[in-house]
Scaffold this active site. Sequence first.
Site, short mmCIF file in Angstrom:
data_model
loop_
_atom_site.label_atom_id
_atom_site.label_comp_id
_atom_site.label_asym_id
_atom_site.label_seq_id
_atom_site.Cartn_x
_atom_site.Cartn_y
_atom_site.Cartn_z
N LYS A 100 0.85 -1.06 0.04
CA LYS A 100 -0.03 -0.16 -0.02
C LYS A 100 0.79 1.26 0.08
CE LYS A 100 -4.36 -1.65 1.56
NZ LYS A 100 -4.21 -3.06 2.07
N GLU A 122 -9.76 7.47 3.90
CA GLU A 122 -10.72 6.32 4.91
C GLU A 122 -9.95 5.13 4.98
OE1 GLU A 122 -10.82 6.45 1.40
OE2 GLU A 122 -10.55 4.30 1.25
N SER A 389 1.80 -9.85 -1.02
CA SER A 389 1.23 -8.42 -0.71
C SER A 389 1.74 -7.82 0.70
CB SER A 389 -0.07 -8.38 -1.23
OG SER A 389 -1.06 -9.21 -0.47
#
Length: 408
Positions: A100, A122, A389
């Site tokens: 991310k 968010e 990931s």
Amino acid sequence: MALTEQELQTLSYEPDVSGHFGDYGGRYVSETLMAALNDLDQNYHMLKNDAEFQREFDADLATFVGRPSPLYHAERWSKQIGGAQIYFKREDLNHTGAHKINNTIGQALLAKYSGKPRVIAETGAGQHGVATAAVAARLGLQCVIYMGADDIQRQSPNVYRMKLLGATVVPVDSGSRTLKDALSEAMRDWVTNVDDTFYIIGTVAGPAPYPQLVRDFNAVVGREVKWQSKEVFGKYPDALVACVGGGSNAIGLFYPFLPDTEVAIYGVEAAGRGLSTKEHAAPLCSGRPGVLHGAKTYLMDTADGQIAHTHSVSAGLDYPGVGPEHAYLKDIGRVKYVGATDDEALSAFHEVSCVEGIIPALETAHALAYTKILAANMSSDQTVVCNMSGRGDKDIFTVAKIEGISLT
Ligand SMILES: *Cc1c(COP(=O)(O)O)cnc(C)c1O
């Protein structure tokens, strides 16, 4: 709608001027947001080719995130399965523990170059909130994170991390007090404060141009795999596998390989308690096209047209929609989308931890579960790259609870 191999090799894979990937994507938003999105679109297309912007992005990826992430041969696991050679792309080694951060750095730099001193985001489980707060601290930007009040209760370590990083966490008490309500509040903030505020979205969903720019920032993953695979085993992989929540880690790995049709590509959705139950989060495997969060895409809804309540053991995959580019790649037949259940993911989680000494995120464990099935049916001179990931440190409480173990 499936295209021929030759068509797939020559396709541009870029959205059209209105931000559509085939039928999907676009901007299904209010008039007030339209102006903000047009501005963002213009800024992005200008900065994308700006040498100074790219230099700063690359430098932060190298020294703040720790890129390039290694391509690791899971030798013992490959041998145990007895099929293809399995490699992990180690996004779990990135700063803050997942892919991310690649995207949040890109968007925070867009904010900085667009002269916006304040960023908002968010977050559901808190991973995107932490990545955003870290990057905001790094660049000296004011940071506000919207989070459902119930999620704040459930994810207190991540809430504290965000606060340590200097962010303000705003609890959202409306609706179901979870991610989708936090998203509505963040949108409201953005509309009100658009002059000084940049909205950092956490996956390849939302109105154009977000799906494209989030993809572009994550595509560093696939670009690295292109040269690393040549270096490590002398050719491109025979297959790529990644888990799909919104789809950002998956598209980051897939995108540079899309025209290379000799590489088979698999996206793994959360099949929860099974695709034949209603308790899953697999819109591409068993949903239908509709409009969600500003874009046309596949989604899960109920018989009377409400967005369905989803279930997955992993918070990061527990989302009723998916990025519009994945909807397109499914329809044209370039990527095959499959599901892995909670049980299959948990089993892969334990197996890889014990055999390779790497505790994967529960999201990643879904990709690993399918990698195992795929590799078993391939030969030992073939290769599969699975996107690792994220790391599983955040998930040990969930797994312990399932096993009936108390960690306090
Ligand atoms: C958030 C998250 C995901 C799911 O998001 P995508 O946008 O689908 O990549 C997957 N893995 C990890 C480790 C995550 O934190």
